[in-house]
Write a protein that holds these residues in place. Structure first.
Motif, mmCIF file in Angstrom:
data_model
loop_
_atom_site.group_PDB
_atom_site.id
_atom_site.type_symbol
_atom_site.label_atom_id
_atom_site.label_comp_id
_atom_site.label_asym_id
_atom_site.label_seq_id
_atom_site.Cartn_x
_atom_site.Cartn_y
_atom_site.Cartn_z
ATOM 1 N N THR A 25 5.999 -0.157 3.801
ATOM 2 C CA THR A 25 7.259 -0.626 3.082
ATOM 3 C C THR A 25 8.594 0.114 3.384
ATOM 4 O O THR A 25 8.696 1.147 3.855
ATOM 5 C CB THR A 25 6.889 -0.613 1.561
ATOM 6 O OG1 THR A 25 6.583 0.875 0.970
ATOM 7 C CG2 THR A 25 5.603 -1.441 1.127
ATOM 8 N N VAL B 123 7.002 -7.115 0.321
ATOM 9 C CA VAL B 123 5.689 -7.303 -0.364
ATOM 10 C C VAL B 123 5.275 -8.502 -0.775
ATOM 11 O O VAL B 123 4.004 -9.096 -0.433
ATOM 12 C CB VAL B 123 5.714 -6.262 -1.867
ATOM 13 C CG1 VAL B 123 4.409 -6.440 -2.435
ATOM 14 C CG2 VAL B 123 5.889 -4.748 -1.419
ATOM 15 N N ASP C 241 2.082 1.598 0.831
ATOM 16 C CA ASP C 241 3.328 1.680 -0.004
ATOM 17 C C ASP C 241 3.918 3.053 -0.100
ATOM 18 O O ASP C 241 3.482 4.029 -0.768
ATOM 19 C CB ASP C 241 3.058 1.162 -1.419
ATOM 20 C CG ASP C 241 4.206 0.998 -2.182
ATOM 21 O OD1 ASP C 241 5.201 1.461 -1.944
ATOM 22 O OD2 ASP C 241 3.943 0.253 -3.367
#
Length: 263
Positions: A129, A171, A192
């Motif tokens: 991410t 996401v 993440d």
């Protein structure tokens, strides 16, 4: 495609190859005036065309790690199906201004669509991410810096504003792609790191680490020091690989593993 866009490290004793590919936008980009390139030059971005530098490698990849983010803040002319659809910070008349978040979403849609429909790719895919920057006391071009010497606590800092929007955009596209991947028997995983890295304003080079040719009046609060907080990403990845089940790493080793690290 430039030879410098791909780097390989081969480890024969472990039957393992690491491939690092420079593709910061994931989709095709062209600079109409490459000889005059700078951080504010206006580039063409083809939002529905995955960049060949990484698609050409997929046939031989067992584990792929994707990420992109900071480059989307620069000025762009946006194209789809070969037609100009809008721009970001182009300041040109009669051209629709398109949100960078919209372009970011489209680029990731193209990326996952390409992965899920690639005939010969059956690997394990990770999305790492958004990596936040930490300019304080101004923006990058007007005195902003990052001089902290300790991490923030969770009470002091969290994802919000545009950083949260970039993260959420990634996401949301990932979740939709993951549903389709499950139906096709493909594995997509979310690594993440954003919520951990938002706390690490102490981990950037600031005014250090620049090549001699760089403008040192600009602090670097985007990239990370090495060694530094980014070393934890390897730990995250190892734990997630272990979570794939007992023997996964050993089975991957036997397949002549190639890992694609795309950034």
């Amino acid at each position: 495609m430039n030879d410098t866009d791909i780097k390989r490290w081969v480890f024969p004793p472990y039957n393992f190859t690491l491939v690092a590919i420079w593709s910061p936008l994931l989709v095709t980009s062209r600079d109409p005036h490459p000889e005059k390139f700078n951080r504010n030059s206006l580039m063409n971005l083809y939002l529905d065309e995955p960049e060949e530098v990484w698609t050409s490698e997929l046939d031989n990849i067992d584990i792929a790690i994707f990420s992109a983010g900071q480059w989307f803040f620069r000025p762009f002319m946006y194209y789809e199906k070969g037609e100009l659809i809008g721009c970001h910070f182009c300041n040109q008349p009669n051209i629709t201004e398109i949100s960078l978040y919209d372009a970011y979403q489209r680029a990731y849609n193209t990326t996952f669509t390409t992965l899920l429909n690639h005939q010969n790719y059956t690997g394990l895919t990770f999305l790492r991410t958004f990596s936040p920057q930490h300019f304080e006391n101004g923006e990058y071009n007007n005195g902003g810096n990052c001089v902290r010497t300790r991490p923030f606590t969770k009470q002091e800092m969290r994802l919000d504003g545009y950083k949260l929007t970039m993260y959420s955009t990634q996401v949301n596209v990932f979740k939709e792609a993951q549903k389709e991947a499950e139906q096709k028997g493909l594995k997509l995983r979310l690594m993440d790191t954003s919520n951990a890295m938002i706390l690490r304003a102490d981990g950037h080079p600031n005014h250090f680490g620049h090549p001699a040719s760089d403008n040192k009046s600009f602090a670097d609060c985007v990239h990370w020091c090495m060694p530094g907080p980014v070393d934890t990403w390897n730990e995250f990845l190892l734990e997630m690989l272990k979570m794939e089940g007992e023997g996964f790493i050993e089975k991957t080793y036997q397949r002549n593993t190639t890992k694609l690290n795309l950034r």
